[in-house]
Design a protein around this motif. Structure first.
Motif, PDB file in Angstrom:
ATOM      1  N   GLY A 387       0.793  -1.220   0.000  1.00 25.58           N
ATOM      2  CA  GLY A 387       0.000   0.000   0.000  1.00 25.58           C
ATOM      3  C   GLY A 387       0.826   1.270   0.000  1.00 25.58           C
ATOM      4  N   ILE A 388       1.920   1.295  -0.760  1.00 29.79           N
ATOM      5  CA  ILE A 388       2.755   2.488  -0.802  1.00 29.79           C
ATOM      6  C   ILE A 388       1.985   3.624  -1.477  1.00 29.79           C
ATOM      7  N   ASP A 389       1.915   4.761  -0.804  1.00 29.57           N
ATOM      8  CA  ASP A 389       1.141   5.909  -1.272  1.00 29.57           C
ATOM      9  C   ASP A 389       2.055   6.881  -2.005  1.00 29.57           C
ATOM     10  N   PHE A 390       1.908   6.953  -3.336  1.00 32.35           N
ATOM     11  CA  PHE A 390       2.740   7.872  -4.101  1.00 32.35           C
ATOM     12  C   PHE A 390       2.127   9.267  -4.191  1.00 32.35           C
ATOM     13  N   GLY A 391       1.031   9.477  -3.472  1.00 37.18           N
ATOM     14  CA  GLY A 391       0.574  10.831  -3.233  1.00 37.18           C
ATOM     15  C   GLY A 391       1.394  11.503  -2.155  1.00 37.18           C
ATOM     16  N   ASP A 392       2.127  10.698  -1.400  1.00 29.50           N
ATOM     17  CA  ASP A 392       3.039  11.198  -0.366  1.00 29.50           C
ATOM     18  C   ASP A 392       4.370  11.546  -1.021  1.00 29.50           C
ATOM     19  N   PRO A 393       4.807  12.812  -0.942  1.00 27.67           N
ATOM     20  CA  PRO A 393       6.067  13.199  -1.598  1.00 27.67           C
ATOM     21  C   PRO A 393       7.288  12.479  -1.051  1.00 27.67           C
ATOM     22  N   VAL A 394       7.195  11.950   0.164  1.00 20.09           N
ATOM     23  CA  VAL A 394       8.326  11.168   0.692  1.00 20.09           C
ATOM     24  C   VAL A 394       8.595   9.977  -0.218  1.00 20.09           C
ATOM     25  N   ASN A 395       7.537   9.308  -0.664  1.00 20.65           N
ATOM     26  CA  ASN A 395       7.699   8.169  -1.558  1.00 20.65           C
ATOM     27  C   ASN A 395       7.951   8.607  -2.997  1.00 20.65           C
ATOM     28  N   LEU A 399      12.195   8.527  -3.881  1.00 20.31           N
ATOM     29  CA  LEU A 399      12.664   7.371  -4.641  1.00 20.31           C
ATOM     30  C   LEU A 399      13.003   7.700  -6.097  1.00 20.31           C
ATOM     31  N   ALA A 400      12.503   8.823  -6.597  1.00 22.18           N
ATOM     32  CA  ALA A 400      12.556   9.109  -8.025  1.00 22.18           C
ATOM     33  C   ALA A 400      13.973   9.157  -8.579  1.00 22.18           C
ATOM     34  N   ALA A 401      14.839   9.938  -7.940  1.00 24.95           N
ATOM     35  CA  ALA A 401      16.190  10.137  -8.474  1.00 24.95           C
ATOM     36  C   ALA A 401      16.970   8.831  -8.526  1.00 24.95           C
ATOM     37  N   GLY A 402      16.839   8.014  -7.484  1.00 26.44           N
ATOM     38  CA  GLY A 402      17.575   6.750  -7.436  1.00 26.44           C
ATOM     39  C   GLY A 402      17.155   5.792  -8.525  1.00 26.44           C
ATOM     40  N   ILE A 403      15.839   5.735  -8.802  1.00 30.11           N
ATOM     41  CA  ILE A 403      15.355   4.831  -9.846  1.00 30.11           C
ATOM     42  C   ILE A 403      15.907   5.233 -11.206  1.00 30.11           C
ATOM     43  N   ILE A 404      15.855   6.517 -11.521  1.00 32.35           N
ATOM     44  CA  ILE A 404      16.350   6.974 -12.822  1.00 32.35           C
ATOM     45  C   ILE A 404      17.863   6.800 -12.924  1.00 32.35           C
ATOM     46  N   ALA A 405      18.591   7.078 -11.846  1.00 32.27           N
ATOM     47  CA  ALA A 405      20.054   6.889 -11.867  1.00 32.27           C
ATOM     48  C   ALA A 405      20.406   5.432 -12.109  1.00 32.27           C
TER      49      ALA A 405
END
Length: 456
Positions: A387-395, A399-405
């Motif tokens: 149930g990870i909430d991607f409306g939460d900016p913490v998630n 996580l965004a930069a690491g995934i793209i890198a």
């Protein structure tokens, strides 16, 4: 009572057989053979795509399964097959000029780290894992591991025979979803047989193909299926020979800090896989296996280190074999000892290894295009299940930069001789950024890791 003494039972239809129980030896041997078939395809596909020896991998899968069962005191029925979690790391090591000895050296150190994590979990409990590697983080790491492999398919395997690759991929997708029960769980194995057969038929109907092989930059004419090495191989003997990069199949590892950092994402994935595996087995058997969580993680780490010390492939607990247990309701560890013995015997047949190593490149292209995508999507599955909430900016942002890198193979040059690249850099960014921004949350607001299904 000896650990090797099982209570013999004759259950009624639908009645479960516990880990400390077994059926008559005839039925137990049959079940053990079924476990071998379930793990078979993935266990020798991944050594092939990592450039390691498939025969050695099969043999050590049996040895390492026995080691795992012993360390876990026969309480956690599991088969240790070849892990997919290090495939992206291996591709990165080879892209940076590393050979097979560098690969196994880095994986060996990764296995040692995993074993130490197991000891820590055994002493402090599994809550430590959930705090450091919550589902948001493990899902991102697994995702970037899988999707980082896309160029390997596109640049190495698929171009060798695109039409065989497409046919094999199509068959595998349909087999995994449309075939009933056990047959769907061995879709990799069935796809290998199908691809082999189609490649042989194409050789006879259309003749040789001209394409670029992994051994050279220029297109060459070659048969899709060549069994010259199979005919020359012995029926009985220890794994031997030379890998494609010139390193002996059985070899001593070499060590590099740069390459070691590249395998750490795989260690994180293995922690998640083993945690999920133990939880899944506990749910199936109705037994409390939390006290064995640390043992299971540590055993997999020691098994990976042991196999890599001789040039073998890394290991992990297999969901395919959980599927067999779910279908049969037989959780007896005796069946796993039988499966391990069969795998060791197969590893001592060089002719079998030569058949595996002769798998056409187009077949591997079709299988890996599905498998690598599945690895990446397991990361999304972790997010959904927890149930990870991607409306939460913490998630979302954390996580965004690491995934793209990681997926984009971004490089951070630290010194002339040391850099962080791709999945290593991506994993570090995922963990650091997530925990830095997550400090805004109060304690107790995180999620706990649920079972991670490892479909190889």
């Amino acid at each position: 009572m000896s650990m090797f003494t099982w209570e013999v039972v004759d259950p009624a239809p639908g009645e479960a057989v516990a880990p400390h129980q077994r059926l008559a030896w005839g039925k137990t041997i049959g079940l053990g053979a079924q476990h071998v078939v379930a793990m078979f395809g993935a266990t020798f596909v991944f050594p092939l795509v990592m450039g390691l020896d498939a025969n050695l991998a099969i043999m050590f899968s049996g040895i390492c399964t026995i080691l795992f069962l012993l360390i876990c005191a026969n309480k956690v029925p599991s088969y240790l097959g070849t892990s997919a979690s290090f495939v992206a790391s291996v591709a990165a090591i080879r892209a940076q000029g590393g050979d097979s000895a560098d690969v196994t050296g880095a994986i060996l150190l990764g296995g040692v780290v995993l074993a130490l994590v197991g000891v820590l979990v055994h002493v402090s409990g599994s809550g430590l894992i959930h705090r450091i590697l919550p589902p948001a983080v493990t899902g991102a790491v697994v995702m970037l591991i899988g999707f980082n492999l896309a160029p390997v398919v596109a640049d190495i395997y698929w171009p060798q025979d695109q039409w065989i690759a497409l046919a094999t991929a199509t068959f595998m997708v349909m087999a995994a979803v449309m075939l009933p029960g056990f047959w769907s769980r061995i879709a990799v194995f069935l796809a290998l047989i199908f691809g082999y057969a189609v490649s042989w038929a194409a050789d006879n109907l259309f003749g040789p193909i001209t394409s670029v092989l992994p051994t050279g930059p220029d297109p060459v004419e070659h048969d899709r299926v060549s069994w010259a090495a199979v005919e020359a191989a012995d029926w009985i003997g220890l794994p031997s020979g030379t890998l494609a990069d010139g390193v002996s199949a059985v070899h001593a590892p070499s060590f590099s800090l740069t390459f070691f950092l590249l395998v750490l994402p795989g260690v994180i994935a293995l922690v998640a896989e083993n945690t999920g595996h133990v939880k899944a087995v506990a749910e199936m058997t109705g037994e409390d296996l939390d006290p064995y969580m640390g043992r299971a993680i540590g055993a997999d780490g020691l098994a990976t280190a042991l196999a890599s010390a001789f040039g073998g492939s890394p290991t992990t607990t297999y969901a395919e074999n959980i599927g067999v247990m779910g279908a049969t309701r037989v959780y007896s560890t005796a069946a796993y000892y039988v499966a391990a013995a069969v795998a060791i015997l197969l590893g001592l047949c060089p002719k079998f290894g030569a058949i595996v190593n002769a798998t056409p490149g187009g077949v591997l292209g079709g299988i890996t295009v599905v498998l690598y995508g599945m690895i990446g999507l397991v990361g999304a599955k972790i997010w959904v299940e927890n149930g990870i909430d991607f409306g939460d900016p913490v998630n979302l942002v954390g996580l965004a930069a690491g995934i793209i890198a990681g997926v984009g193979d971004v490089t951070l040059q630290i010194t002339d001789d040391f850099s962080l690249t791709g999945i290593a850099l991506g994993t570090i960014l995922v963990i650091v950024y997530y925990h830095v921004v997550n400090t805004r949350r109060g304690p107790g607001t995180g999620h706990t890791t649920q079972a991670l299904s490892h479909r190889e």
